[in-house]
Motif scaffolding. Structure first.
Motif, PDB file in Angstrom:
ATOM      1  N   ARG A   1       0.480  -1.285   0.115  1.00  0.00           N
ATOM      2  CA  ARG A   1      -0.203   0.035  -0.102  1.00  0.00           C
ATOM      3  C   ARG A   1       0.813   1.076   0.138  1.00  0.00           C
ATOM      4  NH1 ARG A   1      -4.783  -1.611   4.244  1.00  0.00           N
ATOM      5  NH2 ARG A   1      -5.505  -3.667   2.938  1.00  0.00           N
ATOM      6  N   LEU A   2       2.142   1.404  -0.133  1.00  0.00           N
ATOM      7  CA  LEU A   2       2.188   2.606  -0.722  1.00  0.00           C
ATOM      8  C   LEU A   2       3.159   2.647  -1.983  1.00  0.00           C
ATOM      9  CD1 LEU A   2       6.073   1.933   1.336  1.00  0.00           C
ATOM     10  CD2 LEU A   2       4.318   2.764   2.017  1.00  0.00           C
ATOM     11  N   LEU A   3       2.252   2.282  -3.259  1.00  0.00           N
ATOM     12  CA  LEU A   3       1.689   2.738  -4.408  1.00  0.00           C
ATOM     13  C   LEU A   3       1.533   4.439  -4.388  1.00  0.00           C
ATOM     14  CD1 LEU A   3       1.882   1.355  -7.285  1.00  0.00           C
ATOM     15  CD2 LEU A   3      -0.121   1.472  -6.832  1.00  0.00           C
ATOM     16  N   GLN A   4       1.104   4.830  -3.456  1.00  0.00           N
ATOM     17  CA  GLN A   4       1.342   6.071  -4.012  1.00  0.00           C
ATOM     18  C   GLN A   4       1.689   7.429  -3.288  1.00  0.00           C
ATOM     19  OE1 GLN A   4      -2.062   7.481  -5.550  1.00  0.00           O
ATOM     20  NE2 GLN A   4      -2.360   5.585  -5.650  1.00  0.00           N
ATOM     21  N   SER A   5       2.808   6.404  -2.735  1.00  0.00           N
ATOM     22  CA  SER A   5       4.862   7.101  -2.287  1.00  0.00           C
ATOM     23  C   SER A   5       5.599   7.893  -3.436  1.00  0.00           C
ATOM     24  CB  SER A   5       5.096   6.491  -1.100  1.00  0.00           C
ATOM     25  OG  SER A   5       5.631   5.239  -1.943  1.00  0.00           O
ATOM     26  N   GLY A   6       6.218   8.541  -2.799  1.00  0.00           N
ATOM     27  CA  GLY A   6       7.731   9.265  -3.659  1.00  0.00           C
ATOM     28  C   GLY A   6       7.776   7.616  -4.346  1.00  0.00           C
ATOM     29  N   TYR A   7       8.451   6.724  -3.419  1.00  0.00           N
ATOM     30  CA  TYR A   7       9.119   5.867  -4.175  1.00  0.00           C
ATOM     31  C   TYR A   7       7.719   5.323  -5.487  1.00  0.00           C
ATOM     32  CZ  TYR A   7      11.359   5.134  -0.409  1.00  0.00           C
ATOM     33  OH  TYR A   7      12.516   5.406   0.853  1.00  0.00           O
ATOM     34  N   GLY A   8       6.328   5.387  -5.634  1.00  0.00           N
ATOM     35  CA  GLY A   8       6.179   4.225  -6.184  1.00  0.00           C
ATOM     36  C   GLY A   8       5.658   5.705  -8.195  1.00  0.00           C
ATOM     37  N   LEU A   9       6.411   6.796  -7.394  1.00  0.00           N
ATOM     38  CA  LEU A   9       6.100   7.441  -8.156  1.00  0.00           C
ATOM     39  C   LEU A   9       7.358   7.344  -8.754  1.00  0.00           C
ATOM     40  CD1 LEU A   9       5.709  10.344 -10.032  1.00  0.00           C
ATOM     41  CD2 LEU A   9       6.576  11.564  -8.470  1.00  0.00           C
ATOM     42  N   MET A  10       8.289   7.312  -8.391  1.00  0.00           N
ATOM     43  CA  MET A  10       9.610   7.200  -9.435  1.00  0.00           C
ATOM     44  C   MET A  10       9.574   5.734 -10.035  1.00  0.00           C
ATOM     45  SD  MET A  10      13.812   6.615  -6.968  1.00  0.00           S
ATOM     46  CE  MET A  10      13.666   8.219  -6.662  1.00  0.00           C
ATOM     47  N   ALA A  11       9.455   4.819  -9.471  1.00  0.00           N
ATOM     48  CA  ALA A  11       8.806   2.990 -10.253  1.00  0.00           C
ATOM     49  C   ALA A  11       8.323   3.320 -11.212  1.00  0.00           C
ATOM     50  CB  ALA A  11       8.746   1.889  -8.973  1.00  0.00           C
ATOM     51  N   GLY A  12       7.414   4.685 -11.372  1.00  0.00           N
ATOM     52  CA  GLY A  12       6.968   4.525 -12.461  1.00  0.00           C
ATOM     53  C   GLY A  12       7.399   4.893 -13.703  1.00  0.00           C
ATOM     54  N   LEU A  13       7.818   5.856 -13.210  1.00  0.00           N
ATOM     55  CA  LEU A  13       8.623   6.770 -13.974  1.00  0.00           C
ATOM     56  C   LEU A  13       9.694   6.039 -14.587  1.00  0.00           C
ATOM     57  CD1 LEU A  13       9.713  10.167 -12.179  1.00  0.00           C
ATOM     58  CD2 LEU A  13       8.309   9.551 -14.299  1.00  0.00           C
ATOM     59  N   ILE A  14      10.308   4.866 -14.056  1.00  0.00           N
ATOM     60  CA  ILE A  14      11.663   3.421 -14.691  1.00  0.00           C
ATOM     61  C   ILE A  14      11.008   3.103 -15.937  1.00  0.00           C
ATOM     62  CG2 ILE A  14      13.072   1.754 -13.687  1.00  0.00           C
ATOM     63  CD1 ILE A  14      13.943   2.994 -10.835  1.00  0.00           C
TER      64      ILE A  14
END
Length: 221
Positions: free
Chosen positions: A54-67
């Motif tokens: 449930r951390l998809l909305q975090s900054g990590y999620g944004l970074m993973a999406g960009l990658i």
């Protein structure tokens, strides 16, 4: 068994270019695609794990999406450029005759030899090399025989064999290539046609990883 292929027809087929464009796809096994594929895999896996926690909305999620997006974009760019390069040179790609020298019929994987030089339609040469391979003994001490046998070892039959050269000292100085061909993608009529021609069939040499069987194109040429 028949082995004859009309050289005039092969020449005509080789000179034509429109049909070759159907085989101008950029090989998926190209090393340049490794980096974007890894980015997509890493980004996708990270997104999956973040979603689980449930951390998809975090900054990590944004970074993973960009990658992941960067990997997809890079993959498309490399593929398009690769295909463009192939299309630009497609008219120069030779039509060759290949011959089956060993097979794994259960897997429908066939090892074939061919040349891309001026001997590319020399069926007598293909037959000679085929017989040389067939005469290799299990206890051979000849280093060239051992090299060829290692390439053809039954334990490797389930692994696609990329185009590789046979030792020149084994082929009498001729540039002869060895490659595995997946006949499971061919229809039964095509396979029967090849069998009745002593295992000889036409291919289009696009690059080392892209050597399609073009028997139907030859027949309709």
């Amino acid at each position: 068994m028949m082995t004859h292929y009309d050289v005039t027809k092969l020449e005509h087929l080789e000179r034509k270019t429109d049909w070759k464009k159907n085989y101008a796809h950029f090989a998926s096994g190209n090393k340049l695609l490794l980096a974007p594929t890894l980015l997509i895999a890493i980004g996708g896996l990270t997104l999956f794990l973040l979603n689980k926690t449930r951390l998809l909305q975090s900054g990590y999620g944004l970074m993973a999406g960009l990658i992941t997006m960067a990997g997809v974009v890079l993959f498309v760019i490399i593929s398009v450029r690769g295909k463009k390069q192939v299309l630009e040179n497609i008219s120069q790609k030779p039509v060759c005759l290949a011959k089956i020298i060993r097979s794994n019929e259960q897997q429908q994987v066939y090892y074939g030899i061919f040349s891309t030089s001026d001997t590319r339609w020399d069926t007598a040469l293909l037959q000679h090399i085929s017989e040389r391979v067939g005469n290799i003994t299990a206890d051979t001490s000849n280093p060239d025989d051992k090299t060829v046998e290692r390439l053809l070892r039954t334990s490797q039959a389930n692994v696609p064999l990329q185009t590789c050269s046979l030792p020149a000292s084994f082929t009498g100085g001729h540039q002869i290539y060895l490659k595995s061909f997946d006949f499971s993608v061919l229809d039964e009529v095509t396979c029967d046609y090849i069998r009745h021609r002593n295992g000889i069939f036409p291919v289009l040499y696009v690059d080392n990883s892209n050597v399609p069987v073009v028997l139907k194109d030859y027949i309709t040429a």
